[in-house]
Design an enzyme around this catalytic site. Structure first.
Site, PDB file in Angstrom:
ATOM      1  N   HIS A   1      40.074  48.276  54.591  1.00 17.02           N
ATOM      2  CA  HIS A   1      38.678  48.264  55.065  1.00 17.02           C
ATOM      3  C   HIS A   1      37.771  49.081  54.133  1.00 17.02           C
ATOM      4  O   HIS A   1      36.736  49.582  54.571  1.00 17.02           O
ATOM      5  CB  HIS A   1      38.564  48.799  56.493  1.00 17.02           C
ATOM      6  CG  HIS A   1      39.575  48.219  57.438  1.00 17.02           C
ATOM      7  ND1 HIS A   1      39.336  47.093  58.198  1.00 17.02           N
ATOM      8  CD2 HIS A   1      40.855  48.589  57.714  1.00 17.02           C
ATOM      9  CE1 HIS A   1      40.412  46.809  58.919  1.00 17.02           C
ATOM     10  NE2 HIS A   1      41.352  47.702  58.634  1.00 17.02           N
TER      11      HIS A   1
ATOM     12  N   SER B   1      19.984  48.976  30.678  1.00 19.39           N
ATOM     13  CA  SER B   1      18.823  48.452  31.384  1.00 19.39           C
ATOM     14  C   SER B   1      17.605  48.649  30.499  1.00 19.39           C
ATOM     15  O   SER B   1      17.491  49.649  29.806  1.00 19.39           O
ATOM     16  CB  SER B   1      18.647  49.203  32.707  1.00 19.39           C
ATOM     17  OG  SER B   1      17.303  49.107  33.144  1.00 19.39           O
TER      18      SER B   1
ATOM     19  N   LYS C   1      21.114  53.865  32.593  1.00 21.52           N
ATOM     20  CA  LYS C   1      22.057  52.873  33.113  1.00 21.52           C
ATOM     21  C   LYS C   1      23.084  52.388  32.092  1.00 21.52           C
ATOM     22  O   LYS C   1      22.789  52.186  30.928  1.00 21.52           O
ATOM     23  CB  LYS C   1      21.295  51.632  33.632  1.00 21.52           C
ATOM     24  CG  LYS C   1      20.440  51.886  34.837  1.00 21.52           C
ATOM     25  CD  LYS C   1      21.252  52.134  36.106  1.00 21.52           C
ATOM     26  CE  LYS C   1      22.003  50.914  36.543  1.00 21.52           C
ATOM     27  NZ  LYS C   1      21.190  50.005  37.348  1.00 21.52           N
TER      28      LYS C   1
ATOM     29  N   GLU D   1      30.885  41.896  36.406  1.00 21.00           N
ATOM     30  CA  GLU D   1      29.934  41.262  37.338  1.00 21.00           C
ATOM     31  C   GLU D   1      29.819  39.769  37.058  1.00 21.00           C
ATOM     32  O   GLU D   1      29.760  38.949  37.971  1.00 21.00           O
ATOM     33  CB  GLU D   1      28.546  41.895  37.203  1.00 21.00           C
ATOM     34  CG  GLU D   1      28.426  43.277  37.779  1.00 21.00           C
ATOM     35  CD  GLU D   1      27.050  43.848  37.472  1.00 21.00           C
ATOM     36  OE1 GLU D   1      26.121  43.619  38.260  1.00 21.00           O
ATOM     37  OE2 GLU D   1      26.900  44.506  36.421  1.00 21.00           O
TER      38      GLU D   1
END
Ligand code: ARG
Length: 463
Positions: free
Chosen positions: A162, A283, A289, A296
């Site tokens: 979980h 970024s 970043k 991804e």
């Protein structure tokens, strides 16, 4: 296009007016099936060789055809080939070029064959080659995973259920879970290859041919295990492509799960691993970043591959025997699934061996989350307490830990004994993370010893 051009189409004999320009574009597949040229030429060479062996072509004609086809292959590879939409597809483009090169003999190549068995052959040959490339990329990834699993066999991290800290595991063990998923994927890919490796050549349009063909010979020349059993099935079957896309979907599902974990682990909140800069991007607005774009994107590519599987299933659903033009739509989903799988495997195979573990952060996270609570319960059970009661005792100890900000291993013996006087000084051996993982010392368990054994067994199986 003039009507004279129209009757120059290989099938133009019974037609009296030109194809509508839109219809010509709509029905053409050359925009994408040109990619089959290499396998189309190999199929044609095998077919011509077989025709000569049964006396349908002379030795001279066969030689002319093969030389012509090889020249065409070289022209295509050199970028000197003009693909034409009016010639519809790769098959007719190559056949027309052959006839232009060698004259009337070029027109004999199609004897005892149809584009229906030709295209069925081409896609199988194409996919078989791609499967072999994919299988070796998959193996490269798996072997990279084994290297890191071995290196991190003793590295302790929280295991989750979980996404809540559950029990400590070793990072090597976690990586071996990925390895297992990929092993099953490799098995599915091998099954797909074995089932597709039969030659449709000779099925012709649908019913076979009246020439004295030798299907076993053309099958053998193309490296197929055998000719297919049924001509109708041969020209209409695309379930090998569906099966490949099913493999691809499951593989990408697995890669998406690993990607998700990589994304989580590289976040500041987890900070479990570091990916080298070359696999990340920045970024344009936030200078701090470093984004895990590669995992991804792999996670995102799962969607398009699932889409291709659904496309092919839907394409085939309810199709009557035998060949239908619908089947021309098999190529773009299949090609894109192949390209996507190759790119994603390459990304992973390059990236995984380059990741570094932030062992201290992993350890700290496992320590913080009461991950040895089950070990405490097991300890009480070993001392004679029923498991349900032990669960209760540990639950109370955890609640106390939350209140006081202490992990179980940080409590004093007296503090622990508030919950049960069965607890003695030896409890601290089981409350350490090292003790917890080492105790799961059985096949498939997380103990470092088991992880090392599993790595060496896996290496043997892989090679
Ligand atoms: N371009 C066609 C395809 O990809 C080749 C087979 C065409 N056969 C036919 N009877 N029109 O399916």
């Amino acid at each position: 296009m003039s009507e004279q051009d129209q009757t120059a189409k290989p099938w133009g004999g019974r037609f009296s007016e030109a194809t509508d320009a839109f219809v010509e574009r709509f029905t053409a597949s050359i925009g994408f099936d040109w990619r089959l040229y290499h396998h189309d030429i190999n199929g044609s060479i095998a077919h011509a060789t077989m025709l000569e062996s049964v006396g349908v072509l002379s030795a001279e004609e066969k030689a002319q055809i093969i030389t012509g086809l090889e020249e065409i292959r070289a022209d295509i590879e050199a970028g000197n080939f003009q693909w034409s939409v009016s010639l519809e597809d790769v098959h007719m483009n190559i056949e027309a070029a052959l006839t232009e090169k060698i004259g009337i003999t070029g027109k004999k190549l199609h004897t005892g064959r149809s584009r229906n068995d030709q295209v069925a052959t081409d896609i199988r040959l194409y996919l078989r080659d791609e499967i072999d490339t994919i299988a070796s990329e998959l193996k490269r990834l798996q072997s990279g995973i084994l290297d890191i699993a071995e290196r991190e066999a003793d590295t302790i991290m929280p295991g989750f259920t979980h996404l809540q800290t559950a029990q400590p595991v070793t990072f090597g063990h976690h990586l071996l879970a990925w390895f297992e998923m990929l092993t099953r994927d490799a098995g599915r890919l091998a099954d797909c290859r074995a089932r597709l490796n039969q030659s449709p050549l000779g099925a012709a349009a649908l019913a076979g041919t009246t020439y004295p063909i030798n299907r076993a010979l053309s099958a053998e020349l193309l490296g197929f295990d055998k000719p297919t059993n049924n001509s109708l099935d041969s020209v209409s079957d695309r379930d090998f492509a569906i099966e490949f896309c099913a493999f691809a979907s499951i593989l990408l599902t697995h890669l998406s799960r690993a990607s998700e974990e990589l994304v989580l682990w590289t976040s500041a909140q987890f900070d479990f691993i570091d990916l080298p800069d070359r696999f990340c991007t920045g970024s344009s607005i936030m200078p701090q970043k470093k984004n895990p774009d590669v995992p991804e994107l792999v996670r995102g590519k799962t969607g398009r591959v699932n889409g291709h599987l659904i496309s092919l299933l839907t394409l085939m659903k309810s199709q009557p025997l035998a060949y239908n033009k619908d089947n021309q739509e098999d190529k773009e989903p299949l090609f894109d699934a192949v390209d996507t799988v190759k790119d994603c495997l390459r990304a992973f195979a390059d990236m995984i061996p380059a990741l570094t573990a932030r062992k201290d952060n992993m350890y700290e996270a496992a320590r913080r989350g009461f991950s040895t609570a089950t070990d405490l319960a097991d300890y009480l059970v070993r001392k004679g307490m029923p498991f349900r009661d032990a669960h209760e005792v540990v639950g109370k100890s955890v609640a106390y830990g939350i209140e006081t900000g202490k992990d179980l291993s940080e409590m004093s013996l007296e503090e622990l004994q508030q919950f049960s006087d069965t607890i003695a000084a030896d409890v601290f051996e089981v409350l350490t993370l090292e003790g917890s993982v080492a105790a799961r010392n059985h096949t498939g368990g997380t103990a470092p010893k088991q992880v090392k054994a599993a790595v060496s067994a896996a290496r043997k199986q892989l090679n």
